[in-house]
Design an enzyme around this catalytic site. Structure first.
Site, short mmCIF file in Angstrom:
data_model
loop_
_atom_site.label_atom_id
_atom_site.label_comp_id
_atom_site.label_asym_id
_atom_site.label_seq_id
_atom_site.Cartn_x
_atom_site.Cartn_y
_atom_site.Cartn_z
N GLU A 1 0.85 -1.31 -0.04
CA GLU A 1 -0.06 -0.16 -0.16
C GLU A 1 0.82 1.19 -0.08
O GLU A 1 0.57 2.29 -0.58
CB GLU A 1 -0.91 -0.08 1.16
CG GLU A 1 -1.95 -0.89 1.30
CD GLU A 1 -1.38 -2.35 2.30
OE1 GLU A 1 -0.19 -2.54 1.82
OE2 GLU A 1 -2.03 -3.18 2.78
N TRP B 1 16.17 -38.92 -15.15
CA TRP B 1 15.46 -38.14 -16.34
C TRP B 1 13.92 -38.85 -16.75
O TRP B 1 13.86 -38.89 -18.16
CB TRP B 1 16.75 -38.18 -17.50
CG TRP B 1 17.82 -37.92 -17.06
CD1 TRP B 1 19.06 -38.61 -17.06
CD2 TRP B 1 18.74 -36.74 -16.57
NE1 TRP B 1 20.10 -38.16 -16.38
CE2 TRP B 1 19.83 -36.80 -16.30
CE3 TRP B 1 17.75 -35.30 -16.40
CZ2 TRP B 1 20.56 -35.63 -15.67
CZ3 TRP B 1 18.56 -34.36 -15.87
CH2 TRP B 1 19.99 -34.62 -15.58
N ASP C 1 21.36 -39.70 -4.55
CA ASP C 1 21.58 -38.64 -5.89
C ASP C 1 22.67 -37.71 -5.50
O ASP C 1 22.97 -36.96 -6.32
CB ASP C 1 20.13 -37.89 -6.11
CG ASP C 1 19.09 -39.01 -6.52
OD1 ASP C 1 19.65 -39.92 -7.14
OD2 ASP C 1 17.95 -38.51 -6.43
N ASN D 1 8.32 -39.30 1.73
CA ASN D 1 6.83 -39.21 1.14
C ASN D 1 5.86 -39.92 1.67
O ASN D 1 4.86 -39.35 1.83
CB ASN D 1 6.96 -39.20 -0.56
CG ASN D 1 7.45 -38.11 -1.23
OD1 ASN D 1 7.00 -36.83 -0.93
ND2 ASN D 1 8.44 -38.26 -2.20
ZN LIG Z 1 1.07 -3.01 5.94
#
Ligand SMILES: [Zn+2]
EC number: 3.5.4.26
Length: 376
Positions: free
Chosen positions: A55, A176, A206, A302
Protein backbone atom coordinates in the site's frame (compact mmCIF):
# COMPACT_ATOMS: atom_id res chain seq x y z
CA UNK A 1 -21.26 -3.95 -4.38
CA UNK A 2 -18.71 -4.79 -7.05
CA UNK A 3 -18.27 -2.20 -9.71
CA UNK A 4 -17.69 -3.39 -13.30
CA UNK A 5 -13.97 -2.58 -13.31
CA UNK A 6 -13.22 -4.11 -9.92
CA UNK A 7 -12.19 -7.53 -11.29
CA UNK A 8 -9.88 -5.92 -13.81
CA UNK A 9 -8.07 -3.81 -11.22
CA UNK A 10 -7.89 -6.53 -8.59
CA UNK A 11 -6.25 -8.74 -11.19
CA UNK A 12 -3.68 -5.98 -11.67
CA UNK A 13 -3.08 -5.97 -7.90
CA UNK A 14 -2.68 -9.78 -7.96
CA UNK A 15 -0.09 -9.40 -10.75
CA UNK A 16 1.80 -6.97 -8.52
CA UNK A 17 1.73 -9.52 -5.69
CA UNK A 18 2.94 -12.29 -7.99
CA UNK A 19 5.87 -10.10 -9.08
CA UNK A 20 7.43 -10.40 -5.60
CA UNK A 21 6.98 -14.19 -5.38
CA UNK A 22 10.61 -14.81 -4.36
CA UNK A 23 11.11 -11.65 -2.28
CA UNK A 24 8.84 -11.01 0.68
CA UNK A 25 9.10 -14.04 2.99
CA UNK A 26 8.36 -14.41 5.85
CA UNK A 27 5.87 -11.66 4.97
CA UNK A 28 3.02 -12.36 2.53
CA UNK A 29 3.16 -11.42 -1.15
CA UNK A 30 0.81 -8.43 -1.45
CA UNK A 31 -0.01 -6.11 -4.34
CA UNK A 32 -1.84 -2.77 -4.46
CA UNK A 33 -3.10 -0.52 -7.25
CA UNK A 34 -4.73 2.90 -6.86
CA UNK A 35 -7.29 4.03 -9.44
CA UNK A 36 -9.37 7.17 -10.04
CA UNK A 37 -11.70 7.89 -12.98
CA UNK A 38 -10.64 4.55 -14.55
CA UNK A 39 -7.03 5.70 -14.54
CA UNK A 40 -4.13 3.96 -12.80
CA UNK A 41 -2.53 6.44 -10.39
CA UNK A 42 -0.02 4.16 -8.70
CA UNK A 43 0.92 0.55 -8.00
CA UNK A 44 3.26 -1.39 -5.78
CA UNK A 45 4.10 -4.67 -4.10
CA UNK A 46 5.43 -5.57 -0.67
CA UNK A 47 9.23 -5.43 -0.52
CA UNK A 48 11.76 -7.53 1.37
CA UNK A 49 10.95 -7.97 5.09
CA UNK A 50 11.49 -4.67 6.89
CA UNK A 51 10.84 -2.71 3.69
CA UNK A 52 7.60 -0.92 2.79
CA UNK A 53 4.34 -2.82 2.27
CA UNK A 54 2.42 -2.80 -1.01
CA UNK A 55 0.00 0.00 0.00
CA UNK A 56 2.80 2.40 0.94
CA UNK A 57 4.74 1.55 -2.26
CA UNK A 58 1.63 2.30 -4.35
CA UNK A 59 0.95 5.58 -2.50
CA UNK A 60 4.56 6.71 -3.07
CA UNK A 61 4.37 5.66 -6.71
CA UNK A 62 1.19 7.74 -7.21
CA UNK A 63 2.55 10.75 -5.32
CA UNK A 64 5.85 10.61 -7.25
CA UNK A 65 3.71 11.01 -10.37
CA UNK A 66 1.99 14.07 -8.86
CA UNK A 67 -1.44 12.49 -8.29
CA UNK A 68 -3.94 13.57 -5.61
CA UNK A 69 -5.40 10.36 -4.13
CA UNK A 70 -8.53 11.94 -2.59
CA UNK A 71 -11.63 10.12 -3.87
CA UNK A 72 -9.61 7.26 -5.40
CA UNK A 73 -10.13 3.47 -5.07
CA UNK A 74 -7.44 1.24 -3.55
CA UNK A 75 -7.28 -2.41 -4.63
CA UNK A 76 -5.28 -4.51 -2.13
CA UNK A 77 -4.80 -8.29 -2.23
CA UNK A 78 -4.65 -8.60 1.59
CA UNK A 79 -6.33 -6.68 4.39
CA UNK A 80 -4.08 -3.68 5.22
CA UNK A 81 -2.15 -4.03 8.47
CA UNK A 82 -3.28 -2.03 11.48
CA UNK A 83 -0.38 -2.76 13.85
CA UNK A 84 3.19 -1.54 14.23
CA UNK A 85 5.54 -4.23 12.95
CA UNK A 86 8.83 -3.35 11.31
CA UNK A 87 6.91 -0.58 9.53
CA UNK A 88 4.00 1.71 10.63
CA UNK A 89 0.43 0.50 9.94
CA UNK A 90 -0.69 0.72 6.32
CA UNK A 91 -4.25 1.69 7.32
CA UNK A 92 -2.90 5.02 8.62
CA UNK A 93 -1.20 5.72 5.29
CA UNK A 94 -4.39 4.80 3.38
CA UNK A 95 -6.65 6.95 5.60
CA UNK A 96 -4.26 9.90 5.16
CA UNK A 97 -4.60 9.54 1.37
CA UNK A 98 -8.43 10.03 1.71
CA UNK A 99 -9.67 7.41 -0.81
CA UNK A 100 -13.42 6.91 -1.36
CA UNK A 101 -13.22 3.09 -1.53
CA UNK A 102 -10.89 0.26 -0.59
CA UNK A 103 -11.40 -3.15 -2.25
CA UNK A 104 -9.71 -6.06 -0.46
CA UNK A 105 -9.23 -9.58 -1.86
CA UNK A 106 -8.79 -11.43 1.44
CA UNK A 107 -8.87 -10.70 5.14
CA UNK A 108 -5.77 -11.34 7.27
CA UNK A 109 -6.16 -14.11 9.87
CA UNK A 110 -2.95 -12.82 11.51
CA UNK A 111 -4.05 -12.38 15.16
CA UNK A 112 -2.41 -8.93 15.08
CA UNK A 113 -4.72 -7.82 12.24
CA UNK A 114 -7.87 -10.01 12.40
CA UNK A 115 -10.39 -7.60 10.83
CA UNK A 116 -9.11 -4.50 12.64
CA UNK A 117 -7.62 -3.15 9.40
CA UNK A 118 -11.04 -3.30 7.74
CA UNK A 119 -12.76 -1.80 10.80
CA UNK A 120 -10.31 1.12 10.98
CA UNK A 121 -10.96 2.01 7.32
CA UNK A 122 -14.74 1.87 7.83
CA UNK A 123 -14.49 4.04 10.96
CA UNK A 124 -12.68 6.63 8.83
CA UNK A 125 -15.75 6.78 6.56
CA UNK A 126 -14.18 4.82 3.70
CA UNK A 127 -16.35 2.35 1.78
CA UNK A 128 -14.76 -1.10 2.11
CA UNK A 129 -15.52 -4.05 -0.16
CA UNK A 130 -14.06 -7.48 0.74
CA UNK A 131 -13.60 -11.00 -0.68
CA UNK A 132 -13.01 -10.06 -4.33
CA UNK A 133 -10.89 -12.86 -5.93
CA UNK A 134 -10.11 -14.19 -2.46
CA UNK A 135 -9.15 -17.65 -3.74
CA UNK A 136 -6.65 -16.20 -6.23
CA UNK A 137 -5.12 -14.09 -3.46
CA UNK A 138 -4.90 -17.13 -1.19
CA UNK A 139 -3.13 -19.11 -3.94
CA UNK A 140 -0.27 -16.59 -3.74
CA UNK A 141 0.06 -17.04 0.04
CA UNK A 142 -1.13 -20.45 1.26
CA UNK A 143 1.95 -20.80 3.49
CA UNK A 144 1.57 -17.45 5.24
CA UNK A 145 -2.14 -18.04 5.84
CA UNK A 146 -1.52 -21.62 7.04
CA UNK A 147 1.13 -20.37 9.47
CA UNK A 148 -1.13 -17.63 10.84
CA UNK A 149 -4.00 -20.07 11.26
CA UNK A 150 -2.33 -23.32 12.36
CA UNK A 151 1.27 -22.41 13.23
CA UNK A 152 2.68 -24.61 10.52
CA UNK A 153 3.68 -24.10 6.88
CA UNK A 154 1.90 -25.21 3.70
CA UNK A 155 3.65 -28.32 2.33
CA UNK A 156 3.76 -29.66 -1.20
CA UNK A 157 5.82 -32.52 -2.58
CA UNK A 158 7.33 -32.48 -6.04
CA UNK A 159 7.01 -35.86 -7.72
CA UNK A 160 8.08 -37.12 -11.13
CA UNK A 161 6.66 -40.34 -12.44
CA UNK A 162 5.85 -42.48 -15.42
CA UNK A 163 2.26 -42.85 -16.61
CA UNK A 164 2.00 -45.92 -14.39
CA UNK A 165 3.09 -43.95 -11.31
CA UNK A 166 6.66 -45.27 -11.10
CA UNK A 167 9.53 -43.02 -10.08
CA UNK A 168 12.65 -45.15 -10.56
CA UNK A 169 13.81 -48.46 -11.94
CA UNK A 170 14.85 -51.09 -9.44
CA UNK A 171 18.47 -50.57 -10.55
CA UNK A 172 18.14 -46.99 -9.26
CA UNK A 173 17.91 -45.12 -12.57
CA UNK A 174 15.49 -42.23 -12.06
CA UNK A 175 17.04 -38.90 -12.95
CA UNK A 176 15.57 -38.24 -16.37
CA UNK A 177 12.05 -39.64 -16.34
CA UNK A 178 10.56 -36.22 -17.13
CA UNK A 179 11.63 -33.61 -19.69
CA UNK A 180 13.95 -30.60 -19.29
CA UNK A 181 10.90 -28.29 -19.39
CA UNK A 182 9.29 -30.13 -16.47
CA UNK A 183 12.52 -30.12 -14.48
CA UNK A 184 13.00 -26.38 -15.09
CA UNK A 185 9.48 -25.71 -13.79
CA UNK A 186 10.42 -27.62 -10.64
CA UNK A 187 12.99 -24.91 -9.90
CA UNK A 188 10.23 -22.26 -9.87
CA UNK A 189 8.60 -24.19 -7.02
CA UNK A 190 11.89 -24.52 -5.16
CA UNK A 191 12.43 -20.76 -5.57
CA UNK A 192 9.10 -19.72 -4.08
CA UNK A 193 9.45 -22.02 -1.07
CA UNK A 194 11.18 -21.12 2.20
CA UNK A 195 12.53 -24.65 2.72
CA UNK A 196 13.46 -27.44 0.31
CA UNK A 197 13.08 -30.64 2.33
CA UNK A 198 14.59 -34.00 1.46
CA UNK A 199 15.47 -37.31 3.11
CA UNK A 200 18.69 -39.14 3.83
CA UNK A 201 17.91 -41.68 1.10
CA UNK A 202 17.88 -38.99 -1.61
CA UNK A 203 21.13 -37.49 -0.31
CA UNK A 204 22.81 -40.91 -0.35
CA UNK A 205 21.40 -41.91 -3.72
CA UNK A 206 21.52 -38.70 -5.78
CA UNK A 207 23.87 -36.43 -3.78
CA UNK A 208 21.84 -33.38 -4.92
CA UNK A 209 22.57 -29.68 -4.25
CA UNK A 210 18.83 -28.87 -3.96
CA UNK A 211 19.52 -25.23 -4.87
CA UNK A 212 17.50 -23.02 -7.26
CA UNK A 213 19.42 -22.92 -10.51
CA UNK A 214 17.37 -22.51 -13.67
CA UNK A 215 15.94 -19.09 -12.79
CA UNK A 216 17.10 -15.88 -11.11
CA UNK A 217 16.13 -15.39 -7.46
CA UNK A 218 17.25 -12.89 -4.82
CA UNK A 219 17.23 -15.56 -2.13
CA UNK A 220 17.79 -19.31 -1.90
CA UNK A 221 15.49 -21.41 0.30
CA UNK A 222 17.01 -23.17 3.29
CA UNK A 223 17.72 -26.81 2.44
CA UNK A 224 16.72 -29.36 5.06
CA UNK A 225 17.25 -33.10 5.54
CA UNK A 226 15.26 -35.58 7.61
CA UNK A 227 17.96 -37.91 8.94
CA UNK A 228 16.69 -39.80 12.00
CA UNK A 229 20.01 -41.58 12.73
CA UNK A 230 22.25 -38.63 11.74
CA UNK A 231 23.94 -40.82 9.14
CA UNK A 232 24.41 -38.16 6.47
CA UNK A 233 27.94 -38.12 4.98
CA UNK A 234 29.82 -34.96 5.89
CA UNK A 235 31.09 -34.78 2.31
CA UNK A 236 27.59 -34.57 0.77
CA UNK A 237 27.37 -31.89 -1.92
CA UNK A 238 24.33 -30.34 -0.23
CA UNK A 239 26.72 -28.95 2.43
CA UNK A 240 27.98 -26.21 0.13
CA UNK A 241 28.42 -23.50 2.78
CA UNK A 242 24.86 -22.13 2.48
CA UNK A 243 22.44 -22.91 5.34
CA UNK A 244 21.24 -26.50 5.76
CA UNK A 245 19.06 -27.87 8.56
CA UNK A 246 19.42 -31.51 9.59
CA UNK A 247 16.55 -32.93 11.66
CA UNK A 248 17.51 -35.97 13.70
CA UNK A 249 16.77 -37.89 16.89
CA UNK A 250 20.41 -38.87 17.35
CA UNK A 251 22.84 -36.30 18.79
CA UNK A 252 26.51 -36.64 17.84
CA UNK A 253 28.17 -33.48 19.14
CA UNK A 254 31.51 -33.97 17.42
CA UNK A 255 29.91 -34.50 14.01
CA UNK A 256 27.47 -31.65 14.63
CA UNK A 257 30.39 -29.29 15.43
CA UNK A 258 32.21 -30.25 12.23
CA UNK A 259 29.07 -29.67 10.17
CA UNK A 260 28.37 -26.37 11.94
CA UNK A 261 31.58 -25.10 10.33
CA UNK A 262 29.84 -25.77 7.00
CA UNK A 263 26.80 -23.72 8.05
CA UNK A 264 24.75 -26.82 8.95
CA UNK A 265 22.39 -26.58 11.93
CA UNK A 266 21.56 -29.83 13.69
CA UNK A 267 18.07 -29.87 15.23
CA UNK A 268 17.32 -32.75 17.62
CA UNK A 269 13.64 -33.63 17.44
CA UNK A 270 11.41 -35.95 19.44
CA UNK A 271 11.12 -39.52 18.17
CA UNK A 272 7.96 -41.16 16.88
CA UNK A 273 7.91 -44.83 15.77
CA UNK A 274 11.70 -44.83 15.64
CA UNK A 275 11.93 -41.81 13.34
CA UNK A 276 11.97 -38.03 13.59
CA UNK A 277 8.52 -36.79 14.59
CA UNK A 278 7.49 -35.00 11.40
CA UNK A 279 4.70 -33.07 13.11
CA UNK A 280 7.31 -31.59 15.43
CA UNK A 281 9.53 -30.69 12.47
CA UNK A 282 6.76 -28.68 10.82
CA UNK A 283 5.78 -27.00 14.09
CA UNK A 284 9.44 -26.03 14.57
CA UNK A 285 9.56 -24.63 11.04
CA UNK A 286 6.41 -22.62 11.71
CA UNK A 287 8.15 -21.00 14.68
CA UNK A 288 11.02 -20.05 12.33
CA UNK A 289 8.44 -18.21 10.15
CA UNK A 290 8.66 -20.77 7.33
CA UNK A 291 5.68 -20.30 5.02
CA UNK A 292 6.04 -22.86 2.23
CA UNK A 293 7.89 -26.19 2.25
CA UNK A 294 8.88 -27.87 -1.02
CA UNK A 295 9.52 -31.59 -0.52
CA UNK A 296 11.75 -33.37 -3.02
CA UNK A 297 12.34 -36.83 -1.66
CA UNK A 298 12.04 -40.55 -2.24
CA UNK A 299 9.17 -42.91 -1.40
CA UNK A 300 10.26 -43.30 2.24
CA UNK A 301 9.91 -39.67 3.35
CA UNK A 302 6.98 -39.07 1.01
CA UNK A 303 5.16 -42.07 2.47
CA UNK A 304 5.89 -40.95 6.04
CA UNK A 305 4.65 -37.39 5.37
CA UNK A 306 1.52 -38.72 3.68
CA UNK A 307 0.75 -41.11 6.55
CA UNK A 308 1.25 -38.29 9.05
CA UNK A 309 -1.31 -36.21 7.12
CA UNK A 310 1.27 -33.50 6.46
CA UNK A 311 1.19 -33.26 2.65
CA UNK A 312 -1.18 -30.44 1.74
CA UNK A 313 -0.49 -30.53 -1.97
CA UNK A 314 0.98 -32.76 -4.69
CA UNK A 315 2.99 -31.32 -7.58
CA UNK A 316 3.26 -34.24 -9.96
CA UNK A 317 5.09 -34.24 -13.29
CA UNK A 318 3.98 -37.24 -15.31
CA UNK A 319 5.81 -38.51 -18.38
CA UNK A 320 3.97 -40.55 -21.09
CA UNK A 321 6.16 -43.58 -20.40
CA UNK A 322 5.43 -46.98 -18.93
CA UNK A 323 8.09 -48.41 -16.62
CA UNK A 324 6.26 -51.51 -15.40
CA UNK A 325 7.58 -53.12 -12.27
CA UNK A 326 9.62 -50.36 -10.60
CA UNK A 327 9.64 -48.13 -7.50
CA UNK A 328 6.41 -46.28 -6.70
CA UNK A 329 6.13 -42.73 -5.33
CA UNK A 330 5.08 -43.54 -1.75
CA UNK A 331 6.17 -46.34 0.56
CA UNK A 332 3.04 -47.23 2.50
CA UNK A 333 1.59 -50.19 4.35
CA UNK A 334 -0.55 -52.39 2.10
CA UNK A 335 -4.18 -51.29 2.10
CA UNK A 336 -7.00 -53.81 2.13
CA UNK A 337 -9.90 -51.56 1.22
CA UNK A 338 -10.15 -48.86 -1.45
CA UNK A 339 -11.81 -46.52 0.99
CA UNK A 340 -8.54 -46.47 2.97
CA UNK A 341 -6.88 -44.67 0.03
CA UNK A 342 -5.41 -41.21 0.60
CA UNK A 343 -7.76 -38.90 -1.27
CA UNK A 344 -6.68 -35.66 -2.98
CA UNK A 345 -8.52 -33.34 -5.36
CA UNK A 346 -7.06 -32.20 -8.68
CA UNK A 347 -7.27 -28.44 -9.14
CA UNK A 348 -4.92 -27.67 -12.03
CA UNK A 349 -3.36 -29.40 -15.04
CA UNK A 350 -0.76 -27.95 -17.35
CA UNK A 351 1.34 -29.34 -20.21
CA UNK A 352 5.11 -29.22 -20.11
CA UNK A 353 5.57 -31.06 -23.38
CA UNK A 354 5.82 -33.95 -23.60
CA UNK A 355 4.88 -34.23 -19.91
CA UNK A 356 1.91 -33.18 -17.80
CA UNK A 357 1.97 -31.27 -14.55
CA UNK A 358 -0.86 -32.24 -12.22
CA UNK A 359 -1.60 -30.35 -9.02
CA UNK A 360 -3.80 -31.88 -6.36
CA UNK A 361 -4.51 -30.93 -2.77
CA UNK A 362 -6.38 -31.86 0.38
CA UNK A 363 -9.60 -29.99 -0.32
CA UNK A 364 -10.70 -29.73 3.30
CA UNK A 365 -7.40 -28.12 4.29
CA UNK A 366 -7.66 -25.62 1.44
CA UNK A 367 -11.26 -24.84 2.36
CA UNK A 368 -10.20 -24.19 5.95
CA UNK A 369 -7.64 -21.62 4.77
CA UNK A 370 -10.12 -20.04 2.36
CA UNK A 371 -12.77 -19.81 5.04
CA UNK A 372 -10.32 -18.00 7.33
CA UNK A 373 -9.63 -15.22 4.80
CA UNK A 374 -13.24 -14.55 3.80
CA UNK A 375 -14.49 -11.50 5.68
CA UNK A 376 -17.93 -12.21 7.16
ZN1 LIG B 1 1.05 -3.10 5.90
Amino acid sequence: MNQPDDFYWMNKALEQAASVMFVTTPNPRVGCVIVKNRQLLGQGATQKAGGPHAEVCAIHNAQDNGHDLAGSTFYVTLEPCSHYGKTPPCVDAIIAARPARVVIAMADPNPLVGGRGIARLQEAGIEVHCNLLAEQALALNPGFISRMLTGRPWVWTKLASSLDGRMALYNGQSQWITSAAARADGHYWRARSCVVLTGLGTVLHDDPLMTVRSLATPRQPVRAIIDSRFAVPETARIFNGEPVWVFTTHLDEAKAARLLAKNVQLIVMPEKNGHVDLDAVLAWMGKQQINEVHVEAGPGLNGALLQAGLLDELLLYMAPKILGDAHGLFRLPVLNELDQAYQFDFFETQTFAPDLRLRARLQNRWDTLLNSVVHK
